[in-house]
Write a protein that holds these residues in place. Structure first.
Motif, PDB file in Angstrom:
ATOM      1  N   ILE A   1       0.618  -0.724   0.027  1.00 16.43           N
ATOM      2  CA  ILE A   1       0.156   0.227   0.183  1.00 16.43           C
ATOM      3  C   ILE A   1       0.689   1.110   0.463  1.00 16.43           C
ATOM      4  O   ILE A   1       1.563   1.544   0.392  1.00 16.43           O
ATOM      5  CB  ILE A   1      -1.227   0.327   1.352  1.00 16.43           C
ATOM      6  CG1 ILE A   1      -1.572   1.511   0.837  1.00 16.43           C
ATOM      7  CG2 ILE A   1      -0.607  -0.080   2.444  1.00 16.43           C
ATOM      8  CD1 ILE A   1      -3.897   0.629   1.578  1.00 16.43           C
ATOM      9  N   LEU A   2       0.262   2.195  -0.918  1.00 16.20           N
ATOM     10  CA  LEU A   2       1.222   3.632  -1.202  1.00 16.20           C
ATOM     11  C   LEU A   2       0.708   4.551  -1.104  1.00 16.20           C
ATOM     12  O   LEU A   2      -0.862   4.746  -1.498  1.00 16.20           O
ATOM     13  CB  LEU A   2       1.941   3.187  -2.370  1.00 16.20           C
ATOM     14  CG  LEU A   2       3.278   2.562  -2.656  1.00 16.20           C
ATOM     15  CD1 LEU A   2       3.071   2.692  -3.379  1.00 16.20           C
ATOM     16  CD2 LEU A   2       4.433   3.727  -1.906  1.00 16.20           C
ATOM     17  N   VAL A   3       0.504   5.685  -0.419  1.00 12.59           N
ATOM     18  CA  VAL A   3      -0.019   6.816   0.135  1.00 12.59           C
ATOM     19  C   VAL A   3       0.606   8.065  -0.701  1.00 12.59           C
ATOM     20  O   VAL A   3       1.343   8.281  -0.643  1.00 12.59           O
ATOM     21  CB  VAL A   3      -0.547   7.629   1.355  1.00 12.59           C
ATOM     22  CG1 VAL A   3      -1.288   6.272   2.357  1.00 12.59           C
ATOM     23  CG2 VAL A   3       0.567   7.520   1.996  1.00 12.59           C
ATOM     24  N   GLY A   4      -0.284   8.612  -1.406  1.00 15.22           N
ATOM     25  CA  GLY A   4      -0.014  10.201  -1.884  1.00 15.22           C
ATOM     26  C   GLY A   4      -1.012  11.071  -1.857  1.00 15.22           C
ATOM     27  O   GLY A   4      -1.831  11.756  -1.315  1.00 15.22           O
ATOM     28  N   ASN A   5      -0.050  12.607  -2.539  1.00 14.21           N
ATOM     29  CA  ASN A   5      -0.882  13.791  -2.216  1.00 14.21           C
ATOM     30  C   ASN A   5      -1.936  13.996  -3.214  1.00 14.21           C
ATOM     31  O   ASN A   5      -1.806  14.526  -3.771  1.00 14.21           O
ATOM     32  CB  ASN A   5      -0.044  14.859  -2.291  1.00 14.21           C
ATOM     33  CG  ASN A   5      -0.501  16.081  -2.181  1.00 14.21           C
ATOM     34  OD1 ASN A   5      -1.909  16.692  -1.902  1.00 14.21           O
ATOM     35  ND2 ASN A   5       0.621  16.938  -2.199  1.00 14.21           N
ATOM     36  N   GLY A   6      -2.975  12.981  -3.379  1.00 11.96           N
ATOM     37  CA  GLY A   6      -4.575  12.962  -3.633  1.00 11.96           C
ATOM     38  C   GLY A   6      -3.659  11.386  -5.114  1.00 11.96           C
ATOM     39  O   GLY A   6      -2.963  10.954  -4.910  1.00 11.96           O
ATOM     40  N   SER A   7      -4.783  11.065  -5.087  1.00  8.30           N
ATOM     41  CA  SER A   7      -4.691  10.115  -6.603  1.00  8.30           C
ATOM     42  C   SER A   7      -4.162  10.320  -7.388  1.00  8.30           C
ATOM     43  O   SER A   7      -3.037   9.363  -8.164  1.00  8.30           O
ATOM     44  CB  SER A   7      -5.884   8.935  -6.897  1.00  8.30           C
ATOM     45  OG  SER A   7      -7.066  10.035  -6.951  1.00  8.30           O
TER      46      SER A   7
END
Ligand SMILES: Cc1ncc(COP(=O)(O)O)c(C=O)c1O
Length: 361
Positions: free
Chosen positions: A85-91
């Motif tokens: 799982i990776l999180v981003g500054n918005g998709s």
């Protein structure tokens, strides 16, 4: 030589010929252009959220891996432990990261078109060829054309928005599965509108080697937060993670997202309201003469007005202080098309009244 010309010669050629992403100012207008939720947290929830933020240490960098947030996301979406799982500054940021890692001059980016514009924009800016496979006149994927394009171009990544923006429909599941089976690159199912359709490919990730799912908090009701997440097989995500900027999710965003996940029922209730309004708005649009409205599994509706009148209708709505999206001119299939975000009952009524006045002055 004028400085402007000098700069144009020095800048990368992929950038020089482009315009910056432009958004029409919305201040003082009913804003129905960007698929935001019209609902804000009730004041008790806002107070609770603010007291959570008080504990955040703004003098420190955020956890670079956003570990606790990722654990909450895993629990929320019922993800298997082995999945990355990776999180981003918005998709948006995750789309950029995926293309940075998997694209390049010899690895095209592929998507059906018309679709969400950032797939093409990021590919072009980052120097990857973009292959757009045209949708049918009912916005379905032409399975044979998609499979042929995959075989011909061997894309580094394939984006399938599910439901699709701006058309609102869900592509046929068997066609998507055929694409996943045919691809060597990563297939990203972009489930930005998942709160409004409930359909997902998340459970299929473990059985497929190169399927990933992209989600965002934006359409759920937190567009200002700027948070998206990508989940998929760890070997793919480990590579994509290499292009992530070290502290891409602020302490405020991490804390707010965790808070939101502990109150997820509130978001579900708002999504249900929006779905009920989607039906009502769809019926309201259908009753207007000279207009065709398309089925939608998202929080917006696409509709087509009489030939050559889209800009005129758009401007007329703007004069009545209502901002929607004019798609005419963006793609052959979107000729005379406009898109409206489903909002509160009051705003939807105002929109219907204004539209009715615009098309039958
Ligand atoms: C299909 C799709 N994916 C991604 C996004 C971008 O979402 P975010 O706000 O998370 O960057 C949008 C925004 O409209 C979208 O329609």
């Amino acid at each position: 030589m004028a400085l402007e010309d000098h700069v144009r010669r020095r800048v990368r050629k992929e950038i020089a010929g482009r315009s910056a992403y432009d958004v029409i100012p919305a201040a003082g207008r009913i804003k129905l252009d960007a698929m935001e939720s019209p609902y804000v947290w009730p004041s008790a929830l806002q107070t609770e959220w603010l007291s959570t933020l008080r504990q955040v240490e703004l003098n420190r960098y955020p956890d670079p891996t956003a570990f606790e947030l990722c654990e909450d996301l895993r629990r929320w979406s019922g993800l298997e432990g082995a999945m990355g799982i990776l999180v981003g500054n918005g998709s948006d940021e995750l789309i950029q990261m995926i293309i940075m890692a998997l694209g390049g001059p010899a690895r095209p980016v592929l998507a059906p078109e018309p679709t969400f514009g950032m797939y093409r924009i990021n590919a072009e800016v980052l120097g990857s060829p973009f292959v757009g496979v045209p949708l049918s006149d009912r916005f379905a994927i032409d399975r044979a054309a998609l499979l042929l394009a995959i075989e011909t171009h061997d894309p580094g990544c394939i984006f399938l928005a599910y439901p699709n923006n701006p058309t609102g429909n869900l592509f046929e599941r068997e066609t998507i599965e055929a694409a996943i089976d045919a691809a060597n690159g990563l297939v990203i199912i972009d489930e930005a509108y998942h709160p409004y359709c409930g359909q997902t490919f998340l459970n299929e990730i473990p059985g497929k080697g190169h399927l990933a799912v992209l989600r965002t908090f934006s359409k759920l009701g937190l567009a200002g937060l700027r948070l998206g997440f990508l989940t998929g097989p760890e070997p793919w995500l480990a590579q994509i993670n290499k292009v992530r900027l070290p502290y891409n999710i602020s302490v405020l965003a991490q804390a707010s997202a965790r808070f939101a996940l502990s109150h997820v029922d509130w978001f579900t209730q708002q999504a249900e309201k929006v779905c009920a309004e989607r039906r009502r708005l769809h019926n309201g649009l259908q009753e207007l003469s000279g207009l065709k409205v398309y089925p939608s599994a998202a929080n917006f509706l696409l509709f087509r007005v009489s030939e050559g009148t889209a800009s005129w209708v758009f401007d007329s709505l703007l004069q009545q202080n209502i901002l929607i999206k004019n798609l005419d001119g963006q793609h052959d299939r979107l000729r005379d098309c406009l898109r409206v975000t489903v909002s509160t009952p009051d705003e939807n009524d105002l929109f219907l009244e204004a539209l009715s006045a615009a098309i039958s002055p």
